[in-house]
Design an enzyme around this catalytic site. Structure first.
Site, PDB file in Angstrom:
ATOM      1  N   PRO A 276     -25.733 -30.353  31.732  1.00  0.00           N
ATOM      2  CA  PRO A 276     -26.821 -29.507  32.225  1.00  0.00           C
ATOM      3  C   PRO A 276     -26.494 -28.023  32.074  1.00  0.00           C
ATOM      4  O   PRO A 276     -25.349 -27.615  32.292  1.00  0.00           O
ATOM      5  CB  PRO A 276     -26.932 -29.893  33.703  1.00  0.00           C
ATOM      6  N   GLY A 277     -27.450 -27.242  31.671  1.00  0.00           N
ATOM      7  CA  GLY A 277     -27.282 -25.796  31.588  1.00  0.00           C
ATOM      8  C   GLY A 277     -28.297 -25.121  32.492  1.00  0.00           C
ATOM      9  O   GLY A 277     -27.965 -24.548  33.537  1.00  0.00           O
ATOM     10  N   ARG A 278     -29.552 -25.259  32.081  1.00  0.00           N
ATOM     11  CA  ARG A 278     -30.640 -24.580  32.793  1.00  0.00           C
ATOM     12  C   ARG A 278     -30.662 -24.933  34.281  1.00  0.00           C
ATOM     13  O   ARG A 278     -30.846 -24.056  35.121  1.00  0.00           O
ATOM     14  CB  ARG A 278     -31.970 -24.993  32.159  1.00  0.00           C
ATOM     15  N   ARG A 314     -37.483 -14.812  27.154  1.00  0.00           N
ATOM     16  CA  ARG A 314     -38.155 -16.115  27.275  1.00  0.00           C
ATOM     17  C   ARG A 314     -39.681 -16.036  27.235  1.00  0.00           C
ATOM     18  O   ARG A 314     -40.307 -16.841  26.554  1.00  0.00           O
ATOM     19  CB  ARG A 314     -37.681 -16.863  28.528  1.00  0.00           C
ATOM     20  N   TYR A 318     -40.914 -18.180  24.165  1.00  0.00           N
ATOM     21  CA  TYR A 318     -41.387 -19.534  24.500  1.00  0.00           C
ATOM     22  C   TYR A 318     -42.686 -19.513  25.309  1.00  0.00           C
ATOM     23  O   TYR A 318     -43.028 -20.532  25.908  1.00  0.00           O
ATOM     24  CB  TYR A 318     -40.355 -20.267  25.359  1.00  0.00           C
ATOM     25  N   CYS A 346     -41.707  -1.376  21.799  1.00  0.00           N
ATOM     26  CA  CYS A 346     -42.874  -1.138  20.951  1.00  0.00           C
ATOM     27  C   CYS A 346     -43.352  -2.411  20.261  1.00  0.00           C
ATOM     28  O   CYS A 346     -43.342  -2.502  19.028  1.00  0.00           O
ATOM     29  CB  CYS A 346     -42.527  -0.095  19.903  1.00  0.00           C
TER      30      CYS A 346
HETATM   31  C1  LIG Z   1     -28.945 -26.692  25.110  1.00  0.00           C
HETATM   32  C2  LIG Z   1     -28.132 -27.909  25.239  1.00  0.00           C
HETATM   33  C3  LIG Z   1     -27.810 -28.409  26.509  1.00  0.00           C
HETATM   34  C4  LIG Z   1     -28.306 -27.788  27.778  1.00  0.00           C
HETATM   35  O1  LIG Z   1     -29.686 -27.908  27.949  1.00  0.00           O
HETATM   36  P1  LIG Z   1     -30.345 -27.459  29.331  1.00  0.00           P
HETATM   37  O2  LIG Z   1     -31.787 -27.665  29.118  1.00  0.00           O
HETATM   38  O3  LIG Z   1     -30.006 -26.050  29.561  1.00  0.00           O
HETATM   39  O4  LIG Z   1     -29.805 -28.364  30.398  1.00  0.00           O
HETATM   40  C5  LIG Z   1     -26.981 -29.512  26.570  1.00  0.00           C
HETATM   41  N1  LIG Z   1     -26.502 -30.109  25.457  1.00  0.00           N
HETATM   42  C6  LIG Z   1     -26.801 -29.662  24.214  1.00  0.00           C
HETATM   43  C7  LIG Z   1     -26.250 -30.356  23.033  1.00  0.00           C
HETATM   44  C8  LIG Z   1     -27.638 -28.554  24.072  1.00  0.00           C
HETATM   45  O5  LIG Z   1     -27.942 -28.115  22.844  1.00  0.00           O
END
Ligand SMILES: *Cc1c(COP(=O)(O)O)cnc(C)c1O
Length: 421
Positions: A276-278, A314, A318, A346
Site C-alpha cells: 500500500p502507498g496511497r 493530481r 488525473y 501560466c
Molecule cells: C503504485 C504501486 C503501488 C502502490 O499503489 P497505491 O495505490 O499507492 O497503494 C504498489 N505496487 C506497485 C507495483 C505499484 O506500481
C-alpha cells in the site's frame, strides 16, 4: 480518521496549529502527521494478523526520508521502483530482506545495486527482464529471488492513468502465459522462484476487482505447485483507495481488505506481502497554501493561491478531487460562495477546483488541501522556476522541517554554463 482537526476554530495537525507552521516555514508547504502514518500502517498490519505477512510501503507515494524512517521503525518493508528509491529505503534503515523491487524497466545497474545491497525479491514484469536478471545474477555469483508479476486482466474500475491490471496495460505477464514463463524461470540458474506478484491499479474503491484478481492468483498458485514450483509468497500489490471527498461513500477499510485476503488466499499457507502507498500516506498529509488574490471574473470569482500545479499535480493530471478547507474554520451557518481555485502557473490546467463552495475568503487567508500526503510532494517540479515547497512532519506537539525550501541561488546554481558562453 486522520489527525487534522479544528480546535476552537483553528486547524491543527496533531497538537500543532497549522498557522504556527505557516508562520515558521512560509507557504505553500506540505505537512504530514506521524500518528496518521502509523495508524494506517498498523491498520494493514493488523488486518493481516493470523497470516505470515509483510506490509511493504510503496514509497513512490511519499519517499521523504523522515516518512520512510517513521514507517521503517514501525516494522514496514518497502516496495521500490528505482535505484533512487532502493537507496532511500536503505538510508532509512530498511534491511535488504525487507525491500521488494517492482517496475517494468529495471536497468542492469539497478539490478546490480539491489543484488549487491540485498533484496527480498524482484517482481519480474517481462521475459526480457527475466533473462537480464538471470545473466546479471550469475555474473555476480548470486541467485536472485523472484516473483513474476502476472496481469490478471481484470478491470480495476479506476482512473485510466492508474489502472494496471488489464491486458492492454504495460504491466506484468498475461496470466494465461504464466505457467510457460514460470517453466522458463525455473530453468535459469541465476533465479530462484519464490512466489507470484499482482498489482491491478491504484485508488480502487471496491474490493471486487481485488477479489477477482486474487481468485485467479489462488488458482495459479495451485497450478504452479502442481507443475513443481515452490510458491511460498504472494505479493498482492497495493491500490486500496482513500476517501478524497468526505461527502462520498467511504471505500473499504484495510480490515475488510484483510478479511477478503484471508478468505481468498488464506488456505494456501503462503506468506502474504502487500504494497500500500496511497492509503498509508494520502490522508496523512495536507498541502497548505495562502490566498494571494481574490479576483472577480465574469460570472465567477477566482481564488488565486500561492500553491500551483507544480506543487500538487493530481488535479491537473488525473482530474483528481481534493477537499479544500479554510485553516480558520468558518462560523457555523456562515455564508458560502462558489470559487474557482487556481494557482499562478501560466496554464489553464493550473486549476485545483471549479465552482467549489467555500466560506468567503480574502487575500492572506490560508487554505488546506486534504489527502495530499500521497503523490503530492513526490510529483512536484520546479516548473515556472517555483521552488519545491517544504515538507514538515508533526509528532504530537512537535514539528520539524523534513525537506526545506531551496533558495533561488541553489536553484540557479544547479545549472552549469558551458565554457563557450
Ligand atoms: C503504485 C504501486 C503501488 C502502490 O499503489 P497505491 O495505490 O499507492 O497503494 C504498489 N505496487 C506497485 C507495483 C505499484 O506500481
Amino acid at each position: 480518521m486522520d489527525h487534522f482537526l479544528y480546535r476552537d476554530g483553528a486547524l491543527f495537525a496533531e497538537d500543532v496549529a497549522i498557522s504556527e507552521i505557516a508562520a515558521a516555514v512560509g507557504t505553500p508547504f506540505y505537512v504530514y502527521s506521524t500518528a496518521t502514518l502509523l495508524r494506517h500502517f498498523k491498520a494493514f498490519d493488523d488486518a493481516l494478523d493470523g497470516m505470515d505477512h509483510l506490509v511493504c510501503y510503496a514509497m513512490k507515494a511519499n519517499s521523504n526520508q523522515a516518512v520512510l524512517k517513521t514507517l521503517a521503525q514501525a516494522g514496514a518493508g518497502m516496495d521500490v521502483v528505482s535505484a533512487g528509491e532502493y537507496l532511500r529505503a536503505k538510508a532509512a534503515g530498511v534491511p535488504g530482506d525487507k525491500i521488494v523491487f517492482s517496475g517494468v524497466g529495471k536497468t542492469v545497474s539497478e539490478i546490480r545495486l539491489a543484488l549487491e545491497g540485498g533484496i527480498r525479491q524482484f517482481n519480474v514484469e517481462s521475459e526480457p527482464e527475466m533473462e537480464v536478471l538471470d545473466a546479471v545474477a550469475r555474473s555476480m555469483g548470486k541467485v536472485a529471488p523472484i516473483t513474476i508479476r502476472v496481469n490478471p486482466d481484470v478491470d480495476a474500475k479506476t482512473h485510466a492513468k492508474i489502472a494496471t491490471g488489464k491486458s492492454e496495460n504495460k504491466f506484468g505477464i498475461p496470466i494465461a502465459r504464466a505457467r510457460e514463463v514460470y517453466r522458463m524461470a525455473a530453468a535459469m540458474p541465476g533465479l530462484e522462484v519464490v512466489g507470484i506478484d499482482v498489482h491491478i491499479g491504484s485508488q480502487l474503491t471496491d474490493l471486487t476487482p481485488f477479489e477477482l484478481a486474487y481468485q485467479k492468483v489462488a488458482e495459479l498458485t495451485e497450478q504452479l505447485r502442481a507443475d513443481g514450483h515452490t510458491i511460498r509468497r504472494l505479493d498482492l500489490g497495493g491500490g486500496l483507495g482513500i476517501p478524497y471527498e468526505r461527502s462520498n461513500a467511504a471505500p473499504p477499510l484495510p480490515t475488510d481488505y484483510g478479511a477478503m485476503v484471508q478468505k481468498t488466499l488464506g488456505h494456501l499457507g503462503c506468506e502474504i506481502e502487500i504494497e500500500p502507498g496511497r492509503l498509508i500516506a494520502g490522508n496523512a498529509g495536507l498541502m497548505v497554501s495562502e490566498v494571494i488574490y481574490v479576483k472577480s471574473g465574469e460570472g465567477r470569482d477566482f481564488l488565486i493561491i500561492d500553491g500551483a500545479m507544480n506543487d500538487l499535480i493530481r488535479p491537473a493530471m488525473y482530474e483528481a478531487h481534493h477537499d479544500i478547507i479554510p485553516v480558520v474554520e468558518a462560523e457555523a451557518g456562515a455564508e458560502q460562495q462558489p470559487y474557482d481555485i487556481v494557482g499562478p502557473v501560466c496554464e489553464s490546467g493550473d486549476t485545483f477546483a471549479k465552482q467549489r463552495m467555500m466560506p468567503k475568503l480574502a487575500a492572506g487567508d490560508l487554505v488546506a488541501f486534504r489527502s495530499a500526503g500521497a503523490y503530492g510532494a513526490v510529483m512536484a517540479s520546479e516548473y515556472n522556476s517555483r521552488a519545491l515547497i517544504p515538507e514538515v512532519l508533526v509528532h504530537g506537539d512537535q514539528f520539524a522541517v523534513i525537506r526545506r525550501r531551496p533558495t533561488f541561488d541553489e536553484m540557479i546554481n544547479r545549472d552549469t554554463i558551458p565554457e563557450w558562453l
